[in-house]
Design a protein around this motif. Structure first.
Motif, PDB file in Angstrom:
ATOM      1  N   LEU A  51      28.518  15.178  -6.987  1.00 27.16           N
ATOM      2  CA  LEU A  51      27.767  16.160  -7.773  1.00 27.16           C
ATOM      3  C   LEU A  51      26.268  15.986  -7.546  1.00 27.16           C
ATOM      4  N   PHE A  52      25.832  14.748  -7.486  1.00 26.02           N
ATOM      5  CA  PHE A  52      24.405  14.488  -7.239  1.00 26.02           C
ATOM      6  C   PHE A  52      23.982  15.062  -5.888  1.00 26.02           C
ATOM      7  N   ILE A  53      24.754  14.788  -4.857  1.00 23.74           N
ATOM      8  CA  ILE A  53      24.407  15.276  -3.513  1.00 23.74           C
ATOM      9  C   ILE A  53      24.403  16.802  -3.489  1.00 23.74           C
ATOM     10  N   LEU A  54      25.382  17.395  -4.165  1.00 22.03           N
ATOM     11  CA  LEU A  54      25.471  18.859  -4.212  1.00 22.03           C
ATOM     12  C   LEU A  54      24.247  19.465  -4.885  1.00 22.03           C
ATOM     13  N   LEU A  55      23.908  18.979  -6.072  1.00 19.79           N
ATOM     14  CA  LEU A  55      22.780  19.554  -6.813  1.00 19.79           C
ATOM     15  C   LEU A  55      21.445  19.219  -6.158  1.00 19.79           C
ATOM     16  N   ASN A  56      21.376  18.082  -5.519  1.00 16.54           N
ATOM     17  CA  ASN A  56      20.142  17.739  -4.801  1.00 16.54           C
ATOM     18  C   ASN A  56      19.889  18.734  -3.671  1.00 16.54           C
ATOM     19  N   GLU A  57      20.958  19.138  -2.977  1.00 16.21           N
ATOM     20  CA  GLU A  57      20.824  20.129  -1.906  1.00 16.21           C
ATOM     21  C   GLU A  57      20.404  21.489  -2.469  1.00 16.21           C
ATOM     22  N   VAL A  58      20.993  21.865  -3.607  1.00 13.70           N
ATOM     23  CA  VAL A  58      20.612  23.131  -4.238  1.00 13.70           C
ATOM     24  C   VAL A  58      19.125  23.108  -4.590  1.00 13.70           C
ATOM     25  N   LYS A  59      18.676  21.998  -5.138  1.00 15.05           N
ATOM     26  CA  LYS A  59      17.266  21.882  -5.520  1.00 15.05           C
ATOM     27  C   LYS A  59      16.352  21.955  -4.308  1.00 15.05           C
ATOM     28  N   GLN A  60      16.796  21.377  -3.190  1.00 11.93           N
ATOM     29  CA  GLN A  60      15.998  21.431  -1.967  1.00 11.93           C
ATOM     30  C   GLN A  60      15.919  22.852  -1.422  1.00 11.93           C
ATOM     31  N   GLN A  61      17.029  23.565  -1.507  1.00 14.93           N
ATOM     32  CA  GLN A  61      17.075  24.925  -0.975  1.00 14.93           C
ATOM     33  C   GLN A  61      16.388  25.932  -1.891  1.00 14.93           C
ATOM     34  N   ILE A  62      16.480  25.701  -3.209  1.00  6.54           N
ATOM     35  CA  ILE A  62      15.880  26.631  -4.179  1.00  6.54           C
ATOM     36  C   ILE A  62      15.006  25.811  -5.138  1.00  6.54           C
ATOM     37  N   PRO A  63      13.776  25.489  -4.762  1.00  8.12           N
ATOM     38  CA  PRO A  63      12.908  24.607  -5.566  1.00  8.12           C
ATOM     39  C   PRO A  63      12.603  25.142  -6.957  1.00  8.12           C
ATOM     40  N   SER A  64      12.765  26.455  -7.170  1.00  7.41           N
ATOM     41  CA  SER A  64      12.426  27.035  -8.476  1.00  7.41           C
ATOM     42  C   SER A  64      13.451  26.691  -9.555  1.00  7.41           C
ATOM     43  N   ILE A  65      14.602  26.165  -9.156  1.00  2.00           N
ATOM     44  CA  ILE A  65      15.636  25.824 -10.135  1.00  2.00           C
ATOM     45  C   ILE A  65      15.180  24.647 -10.992  1.00  2.00           C
ATOM     46  N   THR A  66      15.335  24.800 -12.313  1.00  2.00           N
ATOM     47  CA  THR A  66      14.931  23.739 -13.237  1.00  2.00           C
ATOM     48  C   THR A  66      16.054  23.296 -14.168  1.00  2.00           C
ATOM     49  N   ALA A  67      17.213  23.981 -14.132  1.00  2.00           N
ATOM     50  CA  ALA A  67      18.267  23.648 -15.087  1.00  2.00           C
ATOM     51  C   ALA A  67      19.643  23.815 -14.458  1.00  2.00           C
ATOM     52  N   VAL A  68      20.613  23.148 -15.090  1.00  2.00           N
ATOM     53  CA  VAL A  68      22.005  23.179 -14.637  1.00  2.00           C
ATOM     54  C   VAL A  68      22.880  23.575 -15.811  1.00  2.00           C
ATOM     55  N   SER A  69      23.758  24.549 -15.600  1.00  2.00           N
ATOM     56  CA  SER A  69      24.685  24.983 -16.644  1.00  2.00           C
ATOM     57  C   SER A  69      26.060  24.384 -16.393  1.00  2.00           C
ATOM     58  N   SER A  70      26.706  23.931 -17.482  1.00  2.00           N
ATOM     59  CA  SER A  70      28.075  23.432 -17.380  1.00  2.00           C
ATOM     60  C   SER A  70      28.859  23.882 -18.601  1.00  2.00           C
ATOM     61  N   GLY A  71      30.192  23.833 -18.482  1.00  2.00           N
ATOM     62  CA  GLY A  71      31.042  24.343 -19.555  1.00  2.00           C
ATOM     63  C   GLY A  71      31.638  23.274 -20.440  1.00  2.00           C
ATOM     64  N   ALA A  72      31.007  22.096 -20.523  1.00  2.00           N
ATOM     65  CA  ALA A  72      31.539  21.008 -21.359  1.00  2.00           C
ATOM     66  C   ALA A  72      31.601  21.444 -22.821  1.00  2.00           C
ATOM     67  N   ILE A  73      32.739  21.195 -23.456  1.00  2.00           N
ATOM     68  CA  ILE A  73      32.919  21.545 -24.869  1.00  2.00           C
ATOM     69  C   ILE A  73      32.997  20.298 -25.741  1.00  2.00           C
ATOM     70  N   ALA A  74      33.830  19.347 -25.349  1.00  2.00           N
ATOM     71  CA  ALA A  74      34.043  18.181 -26.211  1.00  2.00           C
ATOM     72  C   ALA A  74      34.016  16.852 -25.468  1.00  2.00           C
ATOM     73  N   SER A  75      34.024  16.878 -24.145  1.00  2.00           N
ATOM     74  CA  SER A  75      34.132  15.635 -23.384  1.00  2.00           C
ATOM     75  C   SER A  75      32.785  14.946 -23.220  1.00  2.00           C
ATOM     76  N   ASP A  76      32.610  13.808 -23.900  1.00  2.00           N
ATOM     77  CA  ASP A  76      31.402  13.007 -23.697  1.00  2.00           C
ATOM     78  C   ASP A  76      31.369  12.459 -22.279  1.00  2.00           C
ATOM     79  N   TYR A  77      32.523  12.128 -21.758  1.00  2.00           N
ATOM     80  CA  TYR A  77      32.611  11.554 -20.415  1.00  2.00           C
ATOM     81  C   TYR A  77      31.968  12.489 -19.391  1.00  2.00           C
TER      82      TYR A  77
END
Length: 723
Positions: free
Chosen positions: A94-120
């Motif tokens: 996940l880190f490698i994936l999002l790092n690449e997204v950030k490199q390709q689109i520097p304007s990105i500042t946030a990540v959305s996820s669908g976590a509801i109850a899992s602290d993990y």
């Protein structure tokens, strides 16, 4: 903010994107993790849903957005709740994936996820976001699952089940069914068996084929196989393996390209395969590892008795005209000195439960945080970072430096923290190294709460009372995570009010506080009678984010809710107590466990204790003799209260004397007088054991007291514990 959305194909990640748009964010890219082998439907992963991953390639076309995908190379190597960077773990994909997204689109500042109850899952997404300097958006976090299910259906998410694995769900009957058709059966199964209606317990997984965000096309699943993983008679497990699918375009202007084509209609949006391997990050030597200078080693320290499980440690710069170099340097010196003191006693920042951060100018709040994060980090605090409250105080006016820090330290590392960094609809996030709350030995220390609207992180409009109401709601949300209630479990409320408030607004805040506690207490089922909490109001020059009010609750959370607890509300009958009005004393004592005391030294006391000439002239505070009388009264009276509640000075955790700066000169003078008062108490009453000489913090404020008028001359706040 510009957002990259983590998509698994399920309903939750799609609805999370919709909630991001509701709050004004813009989805500019999608990110997905998939198995190494396309023929594999499901991985043994604690993090990622992969059933139906074959169809995700169509999302780029359906939404007209770039899709970044990476094949999962790692496994669940670090299975602890709090994740640490681990080579070969699936989180690093996940880190490698999002790092690449950030490199390709520097304007990105946030990540959305669908976590509801899992602290993990939430903690791992937050960990990756923290490393990349991104904000985690988790708008479904802690939301009622029945409400979420209804909203997803109502707002047009068309999703089908691609996995079932729960009692009452059958592959033959329920696989491939639309979510809307299963709403009633799922609610019935919740009532009958207690299943999670959104599938958070692994009961089922979905695949979204259409939703309002699919502006170009919907997905049509043409052909699939049903794979039976388990024929268990109680909870059989089955999944859908897609064989053929195609996009069905919604209008003539939509793309006519194949779902296997990497380029959609405008020629800009592609499906990017992200390669790359894990690289261990460089470990940067942080400033806090520097040894304190000789001058820093001489900084003023206040250490409470270290005989018990808890003690407090305060540090500040005295005579700033000679040593102060500004907020950043002052705060760094103070934190470095505290770090040295902790180390000398065999402790470190992981032992710290709570931090009171006082600064001389709130305009330097961002700079103060920059210094703070160089000392107190998640890496140093393996059980979680301490909770914190921050306010501005008139430090320089009384001869102190620009930064003043007080920490609460536990010898035993057994704390439990709640540290949610994601922005959600649940409660304000802690984007930084401090936790919403810390539980230790049945006492919950909550971070200072502002009236922030959780999903927007903006102050609630409508003035001071609206902010207060939102702050209380936020406090309640945090308390509920520890199976507790603000109205029935709070021992002490410290309410910081900004000096920008009028006296009328402050009175309204007091009335709102009293009404809230009374109203909520009547709505909560209580297993035991609990007295009203102690209220302490502090008038501060400024608060973070320009807030009008900040609330800092301390709660009693018994390990066994069924235990009988003796509550004692004490009002000493000693002669000296007659110098106080009843309203000037508040005591909250839990027999054998906790004793909290608030004593207000008021103008009435001055009139009774000082000479008539001094009172009329208004110069009573310039007389050292009068100040000594006041200090002696405070320490003798506190000693009496401790004794009557079966506590001693050896049980002291912290003692603060809040004093108004317009009545007193330097902190040095007041410190000397209180030190002499304690020495006299020890000699006369012989009530203080060797090594248990009480230590205290002098806190300069614009006003303090048990009411919003905040007209006390000195307010004494004492907390003792035998836990």
């Amino acid at each position: 903010m510009k957002v990259v959305a983590l998509v698994s194909g399920g309903k939750d990640s799609c609805f999370a994107m919709m909630r991001c748009i509701d709050y004004g964010h813009e989805i500019v890219a999608l990110a997905n993790l998939m198995p190494m082998d396309d023929s594999v439907d499901e991985l043994d992963s604690y993090m990622y849903q992969t059933v139906g991953h074959q169809i995700i390639v169509s999302y780029a076309e359906c939404m007209g957005l770039p899709l970044f995908r990476r094949r999962i190379r790692g496994t669940s190597r670090d299975q602890r709740l709090n994740y640490a960077i681990t080579p070969g773990d699936e989180v690093e994909d996940l880190f490698i994936l999002l790092n690449e997204v950030k490199q390709q689109i520097p304007s990105i500042t946030a990540v959305s996820s669908g976590a509801i109850a899992s602290d993990y899952q939430r903690l791992r997404v937050e960990s990756v976001c923290s490393r990349l300097g991104l904000v985690s958006l988790a708008y479904l976090w802690k939301q009622d699952q029945t409400f979420l299910l209804t909203e997803m259906i109502r707002r047009g998410i068309l999703a089908i089940t691609v996995k079932v694995a729960a009692i009452g769900l059958s592959p033959a009957k329920h696989l491939g069914r639309e979510l809307a058709d299963l709403e009633v059966p799922l609610l019935e199964l919740k009532e009958r068996y207690g299943i999670n209606v959104c599938g958070e317990g692994g009961e089922y997984e979905t695949l979204t084929l259409d939703c309002p965000l699919f502006s170009n096309a919907r997905i049509v699943l043409d052909k699939y196989d049903v794979v039976l993983h388990s024929a268990d008679s109680i909870a059989p497990v089955g999944i859908i393996h897609p064989l053929a699918f195609h996009p069905e375009y919604k209008n003539e202007n939509s793309s006519r390209s194949s779902s296997n084509d990497n380029v959609v209609s405008n020629g800009l949006h592609k499906v990017h395969e992200v390669e790359g391997d894990f690289v261990l990050p460089d470990i940067v030597k942080c400033q806090s590892s520097d040894l304190p200078s000789d001058a820093e080693k001489k900084l003023e320290l206040c250490i409470s008795n270290m005989g018990g499980e808890l003690f407090s440690l305060g540090c500040w710069i005295q005579n700033p005209s000679r040593t102060s170099k500004g907020l950043q340097d002052d705060l760094a010196s103070v934190l470095r000195r505290i770090e040295l003191q902790l180390s000398e006693n065999g402790f470190d920042w992981s032992n710290v439960l709570y931090v009171h951060l006082y600064i001389s100018n709130m305009e330097g709040f961002a700079l103060a945080n920059e210094v703070y994060v160089k000392f107190i980090t998640e890496k140093k605090c393996h059980l979680g970072v301490p909770s914190r409250s921050t306010i501005e105080l008139p430090l320089l006016e009384v001869g102190l430096g620009s930064g003043y820090v007080e920490v609460l330290v536990a010898k035993e590392q057994s704390k439990r923290v709640l540290h949610v960094q994601s922005i959600s609809s649940w409660a304000p996030s802690c984007i930084g190294p401090y936790s919403q709350a810390t539980l230790f030995k049945e006492v919950l220390y909550m971070a200072g709460q502002l009236g922030l609207d959780p999903p927007t992180m903006m102050l609630s409009p409508g003035g001071a009372t609206a902010e207060l109401e939102q702050a209380l709601i936020n406090c309640e949300a945090v308390a509920n995570c520890f199976n507790s209630f603000i109205s029935s479990s709070t021992i002490l409320f410290v309410i910081y009010c900004s000096s920008c408030l009028t006296s009328t607004e402050r009175v309204e805040i007091q009335h709102k506080m009293a009404h809230y506690i009374q109203q909520e207490a009547s709505n909560v089922h209580q297993t035991r009678r609990m007295p009203n909490p102690i209220f302490l109001y502090i008038l501060a020059p400024d608060l973070p984010k320009g807030a009008s009010v900040e609330i800092k609750p301390v709660l009693y959370v018994p390990e066994n809710a069924e235990d009988e607890v003796q509550i004692r509300e004490s009002r000493p009958a000693s002669k000296i107590s007659k110098q106080l009005n009843d309203s000037a004393l508040q005591v909250y004592a839990i027999s054998g466990k906790i004793c909290t005391v608030l004593v207000s030294v008021t103008n009435d006391f001055v009139k009774k204790s000082c000479s008539e000439t001094d009172v009329k002239s208004g110069n009573w505070h310039r007389s050292e003799r009068n100040l000594q009388t006041m200090a002696t009264f405070c320490v003798v009276f506190l000693n009496k209260i401790l004794s009557e509640n079966d506590f001693s000075w050896g049980d002291l955790i912290n003692l603060r004397f809040y004093y108004t700066t317009n009545l007193f000169g330097s902190a040095d003078t007041l410190d000397k007088i209180f030190t002499e008062a304690f020495a006299e108490l020890s000699l006369v009453n012989n009530c203080i054991k060797i090594g248990e000489t009480p230590r205290y913090n002098l806190v300069p404020v614009l006003g303090s007291g048990r009411s919003a008028s905040m007209d006390d001359i000195i307010t004494c706040e004492l907390f003792a514990s035998k836990l």
